[in-house]
Design a protein around this motif. Sequence first.
Motif, PDB file in Angstrom:
ATOM      1  N   VAL A  92       0.536  -1.396   0.201  1.00 43.69           N
ATOM      2  CA  VAL A  92      -0.323   0.057   0.311  1.00 43.69           C
ATOM      3  C   VAL A  92       0.996   1.145  -0.102  1.00 43.69           C
ATOM      4  N   LEU A  93       0.380   2.425  -0.892  1.00 42.89           N
ATOM      5  CA  LEU A  93       1.432   3.210  -1.168  1.00 42.89           C
ATOM      6  C   LEU A  93       0.843   4.615  -0.735  1.00 42.89           C
ATOM      7  N   THR A  94       1.912   5.926  -0.116  1.00 45.81           N
ATOM      8  CA  THR A  94       1.642   7.050   0.466  1.00 45.81           C
ATOM      9  C   THR A  94       1.932   7.246  -0.691  1.00 45.81           C
ATOM     10  N   PRO A  95       1.793   8.504  -1.078  1.00 41.88           N
ATOM     11  CA  PRO A  95       2.306   9.727  -2.014  1.00 41.88           C
ATOM     12  C   PRO A  95       3.003  10.170  -0.766  1.00 41.88           C
ATOM     13  N   LEU A  96       4.199  10.917  -1.261  1.00 39.88           N
ATOM     14  CA  LEU A  96       5.502  11.736  -0.667  1.00 39.88           C
ATOM     15  C   LEU A  96       5.097  12.936  -1.407  1.00 39.88           C
ATOM     16  N   GLY A  97       4.284  12.913  -2.246  1.00 41.72           N
ATOM     17  CA  GLY A  97       4.334  14.655  -2.723  1.00 41.72           C
ATOM     18  C   GLY A  97       5.386  15.532  -3.181  1.00 41.72           C
ATOM     19  N   TYR A  98       6.902  15.123  -3.868  1.00 41.90           N
ATOM     20  CA  TYR A  98       7.481  15.731  -3.762  1.00 41.90           C
ATOM     21  C   TYR A  98       7.178  16.210  -5.247  1.00 41.90           C
ATOM     22  N   GLY A  99       8.067  16.841  -5.800  1.00 43.23           N
ATOM     23  CA  GLY A  99       7.678  18.010  -7.082  1.00 43.23           C
ATOM     24  C   GLY A  99       6.330  19.263  -6.594  1.00 43.23           C
ATOM     25  N   THR A 100       5.458  19.010  -8.272  1.00 41.46           N
ATOM     26  CA  THR A 100       4.283  19.633  -8.656  1.00 41.46           C
ATOM     27  C   THR A 100       2.833  18.828  -7.797  1.00 41.46           C
ATOM     28  N   THR A 101       2.174  19.196  -7.641  1.00 40.55           N
ATOM     29  CA  THR A 101       1.067  18.829  -7.047  1.00 40.55           C
ATOM     30  C   THR A 101       0.527  17.614  -7.800  1.00 40.55           C
ATOM     31  N   ASP A 102       0.190  18.277  -9.104  1.00 37.21           N
ATOM     32  CA  ASP A 102      -0.452  17.995 -10.234  1.00 37.21           C
ATOM     33  C   ASP A 102       0.241  16.626 -10.337  1.00 37.21           C
ATOM     34  N   LYS A 103       1.678  16.840 -10.300  1.00 36.79           N
ATOM     35  CA  LYS A 103       2.386  15.142 -10.922  1.00 36.79           C
ATOM     36  C   LYS A 103       2.995  14.653  -9.692  1.00 36.79           C
ATOM     37  N   ALA A 104       2.184  14.661  -8.518  1.00 37.78           N
ATOM     38  CA  ALA A 104       3.377  13.845  -7.405  1.00 37.78           C
ATOM     39  C   ALA A 104       2.669  12.726  -7.072  1.00 37.78           C
ATOM     40  N   SER A 105       1.486  12.241  -7.433  1.00 35.51           N
ATOM     41  CA  SER A 105       1.501  11.179  -7.029  1.00 35.51           C
ATOM     42  C   SER A 105       0.210  10.586  -8.504  1.00 35.51           C
ATOM     43  N   LEU A 106      -0.419   9.274  -7.948  1.00 35.86           N
ATOM     44  CA  LEU A 106      -0.914   8.754  -9.099  1.00 35.86           C
ATOM     45  C   LEU A 106      -2.030   9.218  -8.646  1.00 35.86           C
ATOM     46  N   ARG A 107      -3.170   9.577  -9.469  1.00 36.28           N
ATOM     47  CA  ARG A 107      -4.092  10.301  -9.419  1.00 36.28           C
ATOM     48  C   ARG A 107      -5.454   9.071 -10.724  1.00 36.28           C
TER      49      ARG A 107
END
Length: 107
Positions: A92-107
């Motif tokens: 189970v993954l937890t996004p770290l949020g590095y980088g720009t908000t719109d590209k920092a996690s699987l959407r």
Amino acid sequence: MEPVIVIGTLHLRADRADEARGVIASVVKQTHQQPGCLTYAAHEVADDPLTVVVIEKWASQQDLDDHNTAPWLAEALSRVGELLTDAPRIQVLTPLGYGTTDKASLR
């Protein structure tokens, strides 16, 4: 509420790979019908076709919990278990949020 992302890795036995793929395809089809399933996609690793990675995205933890306790899933997992070289690895993954908000996690 953030969606829940899960990665499952399965190593298929070479002598029963087609049978395993059939079970996996059935699980994907049934999972797509479940409430809260946003993504449930099986992929082969490009340089290792006996490794299958399942990428899951659930609307909530409750939806994932409901999926994990579905009787049909328990039956499928017991069938596929003998078709694998080892136990599936579920993360189970937890996004770290590095980088720009719109590209920092699987959407």
